[in-house]
Design an enzyme around this catalytic site. Structure first.
Site: not given
Ligand code: FAD
Length: 381
Positions: A366-367, A339, A242, A126-128, A244-245
């Site tokens: 998705g951010t 810790l 959805p 998807m991303t370019e 994927e998320r």
């Protein structure tokens, strides 16, 4: 609180996956991190055990079971051992719906047996370089010429980018038609004009091959169009995001639980000022807060999985799960590094690797900001 999501079959399957991880993954993962990639053989071995393609119909080599709890078991067991290089989640949780639900019989015959056996590794582009969150801004084009589409463009940050044999590429078949001009095409390894760029050097997840992909006049047969109809790509993506998320949220909670467990043990054994660091009120309060939040996250995510299985999970439910659990994961991992003191910064401690591996969770799929946009839009302002 008792977790009641799984049945006996899932527990048995978990044993198989856990044993597989101990035998085939854990002894090799550090080397794969150095290599920047996992070998294809481990995909085939996982395929032989039936770890891919639950939802693939039996006639194509799968189990024909649509039950996300099996996917969840795999993700949880991968996370438990920190095997962040395995792109199985992408293949199983993200790609399966595209490959199973959007394919016709001829495509199923060509791709599903390899998908289920682990011989055909999948990816989604998807991303370019110029468009990530703003999916409608992509510029890769697919122009119809007879029986083919001619694809030109570039994708980046693609998980399984080097190992993949089939890439679902998001293209513009009609750049003037907005969302209705987007189509999903399967580009196959070896197609002329399809090349891979660098295996990108990342902050964490070092064994995962994340790459750039280039398409220069790639002639993709029309027979590789998903969903049977041009211009449906955007809606197909919206339909599958959805799941994927939720998969990312499942990983987030499992990672937070694992790190928390390790840190509680660490705090039990580490001493300072003559007592275990777990005896300091600050440590106990902090662990109490984190344990509370993680358990609440666990129950919400388990409920989302039930909703997904019942086909009731909405985009808003999944967005809530994604942003909240991944932000929580980052908080938990960061506090747990603290810790551990100086040891928390040493890569030989799982918490340090978890810190590197977790950062991306609020970004990909998705951010956090985009998730809040999705939720915010649902109020109809
Ligand atoms: C390790 C890794 C693996 C990945 N795997 C894949 C993959 O397999 N396939 C794939 O297609 N992609 C993949 N991605 C890409 C990932 O999905 C994108 O990086 C992500 O969606 C963000 O897009 P961007 O990087 O273009 O950032 P941008 O969209 O440029 O965003 C930059 C910042 O602006 C913010 N922003 C953008 N729009 C808005 C808005 N409307 N309101 C408020 N804030 C906004 C963002 O939240 C972010 O903080 C991967 C990324 C990484 C790092």
């Amino acid at each position: 609180m008792r977790r009641d999501l799984f049945d006996e079959e899932h527990d048995l399957f978990r044993e198989t996956v856990r044993e597989f991880m101990a035998r085939e993954v854990v002894p090799h993962h550090a080397q794969w991190e150095k290599d920047g990639i996992v070998p294809r053989e481990v995909w085939k071995k996982a395929g032989e055990l039936g770890m891919f393609g639950f939802s693939v119909p039996e006639e194509y080599g799968g189990s024909g079971i649509t039950d996300f709890r099996y996917n969840m078991v795999i993700v949880e067991e991968i996370i438990r051992v920190g095997a962040s290089g395995l792109g199985f989640g992408l293949h199983n949780d993200i790609m399966a719906p595209y490959m199973v639900e959007l394919t016709n019989n001829e495509q199923k015959q060509r791709w599903l047996p390899g998908f289920a056996s682990g011989e055909l590794i999948t990816a989604i582009g998807m991303t370019e370089p110029g468009a990530g969150s703003d999916l409608q801004g992509i510029r890769t084009t697919a122009v119809r010429e007879g029986d083919h589409y001619v694809v030109n463009g570039q994708k980046t940050f693609i998980t399984n980018g080097i190992n993949s044999d089939l890439v679902v590429v998001v293209t513009k078949t009609d750049p003037s038609a907005g969302a209705r001009g987007t189509s999903l095409l399967v580009v196959e390894r070896g197609m002329e004009g399809f090349t891979r760029g660098r295996n990108l050097e990342k902050v964490g997840m070092h064994a995962q091959d994340t790459a750039e992909l280039f398409f220069e006049n790639v002639r993709v047969p029309v027979a590789n169009l998903l969903g049977g109809e041009e211009g449906q790509g955007f809606f197909q993506l919206m339909n599958n995001l959805p799941q994927e998320r939720l998969s990312i949220a499942v990983a987030a909670v499992a990672a937070a639980e694992t790190v928390l467990e390790e840190t509680i043990e660490y705090c039990r054994n580490r001493t300072a000022f003559g007592r275990s660091i777990g005896k300091f009120q600050n440590t106990r309060f902090l662990l109490a807060e984190l344990a509370t939040e993680v358990e609440i996250a666990r129950h919400y995510v388990d409920k989302c999985v039930r909703a997904l299985n019942a086909k009731e999970l909405t985009a808003v439910d999944a967005a809530k799960a994604k942003w909240w659990t991944t932000e929580l994961q980052n908080k938990v991992v960061d506090r747990c590094v603290q810790l551990h003191g100086g040891y928390g910064y040493m890569l030989e401690y799982p918490v340090a690797k978890a810190w590197l591996d977790s950062r991306v969770q609020t970004i990909y799929g998705g951010t956090t900001e985009i998730m809040k946009e999705i939720i915010g839009r649902s109020f109809g302002f």
